[in-house]
Design a protein around this motif. Structure first.
Motif, PDB file in Angstrom:
ATOM      1  N   GLU A 163      41.678  20.327  71.510  1.00 48.65           N
ATOM      2  CA  GLU A 163      42.846  20.223  72.386  1.00 48.65           C
ATOM      3  C   GLU A 163      43.093  18.774  72.797  1.00 48.65           C
ATOM      4  O   GLU A 163      44.241  18.307  72.820  1.00 48.65           O
ATOM      5  N   HIS A 166      36.600  16.967  81.244  1.00 51.17           N
ATOM      6  CA  HIS A 166      35.848  18.146  80.811  1.00 51.17           C
ATOM      7  C   HIS A 166      36.441  19.415  81.414  1.00 51.17           C
ATOM      8  O   HIS A 166      36.638  20.426  80.719  1.00 51.17           O
ATOM      9  N   GLU A 171      32.247  14.411  73.917  1.00 50.02           N
ATOM     10  CA  GLU A 171      33.062  14.328  72.705  1.00 50.02           C
ATOM     11  C   GLU A 171      34.433  14.915  72.994  1.00 50.02           C
ATOM     12  O   GLU A 171      34.576  15.791  73.857  1.00 50.02           O
ATOM     13  N   GLY A 226      39.483  20.630  79.783  1.00 50.07           N
ATOM     14  CA  GLY A 226      39.326  21.135  78.424  1.00 50.07           C
ATOM     15  C   GLY A 226      39.601  20.107  77.349  1.00 50.07           C
ATOM     16  O   GLY A 226      39.707  20.465  76.170  1.00 50.07           O
ATOM     17  N   ARG A 276      34.305  17.885  75.631  1.00 47.03           N
ATOM     18  CA  ARG A 276      33.154  18.766  75.814  1.00 47.03           C
ATOM     19  C   ARG A 276      31.919  17.896  76.020  1.00 47.03           C
ATOM     20  O   ARG A 276      31.939  16.699  75.718  1.00 47.03           O
ATOM     21  N   THR A 333      37.633  17.277  72.452  1.00 42.14           N
ATOM     22  CA  THR A 333      37.835  18.619  71.909  1.00 42.14           C
ATOM     23  C   THR A 333      39.055  18.626  70.986  1.00 42.14           C
ATOM     24  O   THR A 333      39.798  17.650  70.907  1.00 42.14           O
TER      25      THR A 333
END
Length: 265
Positions: free
Chosen positions: A76, A51, A72, A54, A57, A74
């Protein structure tokens, strides 16, 4: 973090977590701990790291009294996975990072993973395909008309069962008359099999009804017009109370219930 240096420090387990989220939608810390075979604390640390990097999320519902975080992948994180798969020459799964949480995952996949971990050497969920990958598998067998929620291979006591699973989502459509609630939407679970002109290459078709009344209607339908494949039913309530490998599966025409490995025998 969110930089390339962070992705370079991904451990094999964190790659596995990222891949699981990208292919199965959202998951809790407990789900990740089960899939990776680690403690809840270890899973929590990995998810926090991902998290902060990044790559995932998290969110939780204000209505959830347990305040459970759901994680979940992201955009990226999805891109990192896609580039890694491409660079290694492995195929990129369909709709990677865009999949929703599957009911079959919660009702069968994760509980069977837990059963496997509790009984090492005796039973194992050897393979599992989520809904999107199951659709691709069915197309490879010229069975695109089927819409299953999952495909699995269960090993127990030296025996093997390959199965497709369908989860009853309850009455379909908008306003449904009370006398139609027990049957509304059930026909779609079986229609694809009845259009098929041959056996589907599995040992059993598993049907998870929303409640006991809808299971009874499913069984009556299967007695009137049996499938080419062996079929068995259960309910979501039974799977909430028992492990899915237990005697919770009912074959049409039988009074008792079978263990999962006995379905199709």
């Amino acid at each position: 973090m969110g930089d390339q240096g962070a992705t370079g420090r991904l451990s094999p387990r964190r790659w596995r977590i990222l891949s699981y989220l990208a292919q199965h939608g959202s998951a809790t810390t407990l789900d990740v701990a089960l899939v990776c075979g680690v403690s809840r604390l270890t899973a929590h640390r990995d998810l926090v790291w991902l998290h902060e990097a990044g790559l995932v999320r998290r969110d939780r519902s204000a209505e959830d009294r347990t305040h459970t975080w759901w994680y979940e992948v992201t955009a990226e994180g999805t891109d990192v996975l896609r580039r890694a798969l491409t660079a290694s020459g492995r195929p990129v799964p369909l709709r990677l990072g865009q999949r929703s949480y599957g009911r079959a995952d919660a009702l069968l996949f994760l509980p069977l993973v837990e059963v496997s971990r509790r009984n090492p050497g005796r039973c194992e969920l050897f393979q599992w395909l989520a809904m999107m990958d199951t659709s691709a598998w069915l197309r490879q067998h010229d069975l695109a008309q089927l819409r299953a929620d999952g495909y699995g291979v269960w090993l127990q006591d030296g025996r093997c069962l390959r199965f497709l699973v369908h989860v009853d989502r309850g009455p379909s459509g908008g306003v449904v008359a009370e006398h139609e609630r027990a049957t509304s939407g059930l026909g779609g679970l079986l229609a694809g099999y009845r259009r098929a002109d041959r056996l589907v290459p599995v040992g059993a078709v598993l049907l998870i009804a929303q409640d006991a009344e809808r299971e009874e209607r499913l069984r009556a339908d299967l007695l009137r017009e049996p499938l080419r494949n062996a079929a068995a039913t259960t309910t979501q309530q039974l799977l909430y109370r028992h492990w899915p490998d237990d005697q919770v599966w009912q074959v049409p025409g039988e009074s008792g219930r079978r263990r999962l490995i006995e379905v199709g025998s």
